[in-house]
Scaffold this active site. Structure first.
Site, PDB file in Angstrom:
ATOM      1  CG  ASP A   1      -2.181   0.822   0.984  1.00  0.00           C
ATOM      2  OD1 ASP A   1      -2.176   1.664   0.065  1.00  0.00           O
ATOM      3  OD2 ASP A   1      -3.161   0.634   1.729  1.00  0.00           O
ATOM      4  CD1 TRP A   2       0.987   5.557  -3.684  1.00  0.00           C
ATOM      5  CD2 TRP A   2       0.422   3.401  -3.744  1.00  0.00           C
ATOM      6  NE1 TRP A   2       1.068   5.126  -4.991  1.00  0.00           N
ATOM      7  CE2 TRP A   2       0.730   3.814  -5.063  1.00  0.00           C
ATOM      8  CE3 TRP A   2       0.058   2.071  -3.552  1.00  0.00           C
ATOM      9  CZ2 TRP A   2       0.667   2.964  -6.166  1.00  0.00           C
ATOM     10  CZ3 TRP A   2      -0.006   1.209  -4.644  1.00  0.00           C
ATOM     11  CH2 TRP A   2       0.296   1.669  -5.919  1.00  0.00           C
TER      12      TRP A   2
END
Length: 736
Positions: A264-265
């Protein structure tokens, strides 16, 4: 855009040069993918390998231009294709041709209980992603609905692992038929937004395997997902984006996943853990473009220069980067390097129609006393619509799923468009919620500023409602912070902006009141007994208003059913009753396997509206269920049959639900668990026989001591219901 073209051009020139000499194995699509992967890997430098393991822009990672291997381009999200942002910033790129069709949120898809709709959804959004030359779609989300306060529940598929499992598989297949990888998220245990970057989740193995993992397992083993996104939270003290237990032991070890694990970012927190604990591609670790004083933040990612230095020094063996690059190359051969990959399409009328069909099937009729619905336009000469959600844009906001939609039909416009001039439709604001309409540089173009007081707005609505034939209140939640939105959870179960008061006053003014709740979460409804008709709508995208109007006037017969329980109060939810939400750095799932209706059944609580509930404008009669035999062999199967008849005067669809109950077990088990369902369409007077075939897996529970699924011999029941609390018929049987 210029950089993309340059890479494609370089790749083309490189390929031309290579073909002029001898066609390498990795470019020969007649060869097995694994052979092509090994050939491409053998031609890459160490620097090229490392470059593939981390982002080079906000949403892309490097290819190998000299070998003709394209870049990877990811896009949010599960409900529509995100507008383009600048290379190294979150600001909009300013494109004029990136306005997408907004599809309904995944809560709506789950509420259809229709696998054909899941396939249509995946195929349609996959075509949109492919047209924009994306090869990783960051979705779907299948995190389980543990608490109605979770800000991202609207992006997921409800509280039941079986329902989510059955709906996610065709979605993935539809997306990937376009040569676009579905990146299933967030793996795993991301069930709250509060402290999501730091909280460590403590959950027993039974709950992990029975509740929180089945949809991911189905996505991998049945859907054949090409990508998985890690979660922000920790499990067993390790961040989920580089977690030995989740990624190496379970995902790859137990399930045989051969795709790419994407962070995930900003979900990566350690170079060493990222190297050894199952992560392949790192995104979003720094977002200012200038970290550590560098001109390119991406060089400083955990899997960038720090990784390269460890490889060059020999402290980390080259086989570690090779493992990751093999998975990334496999992704390329399945997507960007597949010459048979379709071209896709974008913003089409076909996609809009698909979105509308899904929305119509997902809208749930919760209550319909006195048959207030559908609205008879031959009799209703004046309709009063009240509520901010009747006019507020819902495609902008909510976090990473925020969209720049080609258009969005509001509920008010949808009703006006359907009713035409034969019926007067007037509007009153009723309440003021969020007057803003922008997120990440995308603006709705609405000015919802309101200077009148609360009492003035309520008085106006009530006065208008007094002489109306029908009053439609359209409210609920929105996609602002602390509502249905990424980053924070809701603060309470109640409707915001004092909507309960507006609804109560309207119910006094007019007996023909319809309340439409637009949300991705359950809400408290203290006025439920005084309101004749209640409709659960969702964030339904571009065709939101048209689909709602179709249900309200009866063009479409409602057939959606709830994918999660509506509790009367928060204390009726296990996570809240047992006091372990949201935790303080640590959160323990004390309710274990008793999530949603499993908790309701165990505690004998009457819900506001149960899991699987949904009414129709027609009626259905169930016959008596029968089993094809009295006992199931340990290696055998069993079939149950039940007749269902449409006893009303119009065509409708019913969702027939099969639950299994273990009457005596060595371990605590739910009273019943969903194990199959079918959505059938019946004409007036028509009758069909619905059959369900199960095997031993439907009777099994996860034995943590044995780390295996176990089905104990003994007595069971098969229950056929129209919801988790509306059991129509049941039959007993034995497992030998």
């Amino acid at each position: 855009m210029r950089k993309i073209k340059n890479v494609i051009l370089l790749g083309t020139l490189a390929c031309s040069s290579i073909f002029a000499q001898q066609k390498p194995v990795y470019l020969d699509e007649s060869k097995p993918i694994e052979q092509r992967v090994e050939d491409a890997l053998s031609r890459m430098t160490l620097e090229e390998k490392v470059a593939m393991c981390h982002a080079q822009s906000k949403f892309s990672s490097a290819g190998v231009p000299r070998l003709g291997i394209p870049e990877n381009w990811a896009t949010d999200g599960p409900h529509g294709i995100r507008p383009e942002v600048l290379w190294d910033e979150w600001d909009q790129a300013g494109w004029t041709n990136d306005s997408c069709i907004a599809f309904p949120a995944l809560t709506c898809l789950a509420a259809t209980w229709n696998k054909d709709m899941a396939l249509l959804y995946g195929k349609s959004i996959g075509e949109e992603a492919r047209y924009r030359n994306k090869n990783i779609l960051l979705g779907p989300g299948v995190n389980i609905y543990r608490t109605p306060l979770n800000g991202r529940n609207f992006e997921y598929m409800g509280e039941d692992p079986y329902l989510a499992s059955r709906m996610v598989v065709p979605y993935i297949q539809g997306v990937q038929s376009n040569g676009v990888a579905a990146c299933v998220k967030h793996f795993a245990l991301n069930n709250q937004e509060i402290d999501r970057h730091t909280v460590n989740v403590n959950v027993d193995d039974r709950a992990l395997y029975e509740i929180y993992l089945p949809a991911f397992k189905a996505a991998v083993q049945e859907g054949k997902a090409w990508a998985i996104m890690g979660a922000y939270n920790k499990y067993k003290g390790q961040w989920a984006c580089h977690n030995q237990y989740l990624l190496n032991d379970i995902l790859r070890g137990e399930w045989g996943f051969d795709g790419v694990v994407v962070s995930d970012w900003g979900g990566v927190n350690s170079t060493k853990q990222a190297i050894y604990n199952g992560l392949d591609m790192e995104f979003g670790s720094w977002t200012d473009g200038l970290s550590e004083g560098a001109s390119n933040a991406y060089d400083n990612y955990y899997l960038a220069k720090p990784f390269l230095k460890l490889l060059q020094s020999g402290e980390v063996k080259v086989e570690e980067v090779d493992k990751k690059v093999r998975n990334i190359l496999r992704l390329a051969f399945r997507t960007t390097m597949d010459s048979k990959r379709p071209w896709g399409s974008f913003g089409t009328v076909e996609h809009a129609a698909a979105g509308r069909k899904i929305a119509e099937e997902g809208i749930v009729l919760l209550q319909n006393k006195n048959n207030v619905l559908p609205i008879d336009l031959n009799k209703a000469k004046k309709i009063v619509v009240v509520g901010e959600n009747a006019i507020k844009s819902m495609t902008v906001g909510g976090g990473s799923s925020s969209l720049k939609a080609r258009y969005e039909i509001s509920p008010l416009d949808g009703i006006k468009g359907r009713v035409g001039t034969q019926t007067q439709v007037v509007y009153a604001r009723g309440y003021v919620g969020d007057a803003s309409g922008n997120y990440n540089g995308v603006t709705s173009g609405q000015d919802l500023t309101e200077n009148r007081s609360e009492s003035e707005l309520i008085s106006e609505a009530v006065n208008m409602a007094k002489d109306a034939d029908v009053v439609i209140f359209i409210g609920g939640l929105n996609k602002s912070d602390f509502q249905d939105s990424e980053g924070n959870d809701r603060k309470h179960l109640e409707l915001p902006y004092n909507q309960d008061k507006v609804i109560t006053e309207l119910s006094k003014a007019n007996k023909n009141l319809v309340v439409v709740n637009i949300s991705g979460n359950a809400v408290a409804m203290p006025w439920a007994n005084t309101v004749p008709a209640i409709v659960q709508s969702w964030y339904n995208g571009s065709e939101s208003g048209a689909s709602l109007a179709s249900i309200l006037v009866g063009d479409a017969n409602p057939s959606g059913k709830l994918p999660f329980t509506f509790p009367v109060k928060l204390d009726d939810n296990g996570a809240h009753k047992l006091g372990e939400y949201p935790g303080n750095g640590e959160v323990t799932y004390n309710e274990s396997i008793f999530v949603g209706y499993r908790w309701i059944d165990k505690e004998k609580i009457k819900p506001l509206f149960p899991f699987g509930h949904g009414l129709s404008y027609t009626t259905f009669a169930y016959g008596k269920v029968s089993a094809d035999k009295k006992e199931m062999d340990a290696d055998g199967k069993m079939t149950f049959s039940v007749s269902v008849k449409n006893t009303g005067n119009r065509e409708g669809a019913e969702i027939v639900q099969l639950y299994i109950s273990d009457l005596k077990s060595s371990l605590p088990r739910p009273v019943k668990e969903l194990k199959d369902f079918q959505k059938i369409v019946l004409k007036p007077g028509e009758e069909k026989v619905v059959t369900f075939t199960i095997d031993k897996s439907a009777l099994s529970f996860f034995d943590a001591a044995k780390h295996d699924w176990v089905a104990e011999s003994g007595d069971f029941e098969a229950l056929i219901g129209a919801s988790s609390t509306d059991v129509k018929t049941k039959v007993g049987f034995k497992l030998r």
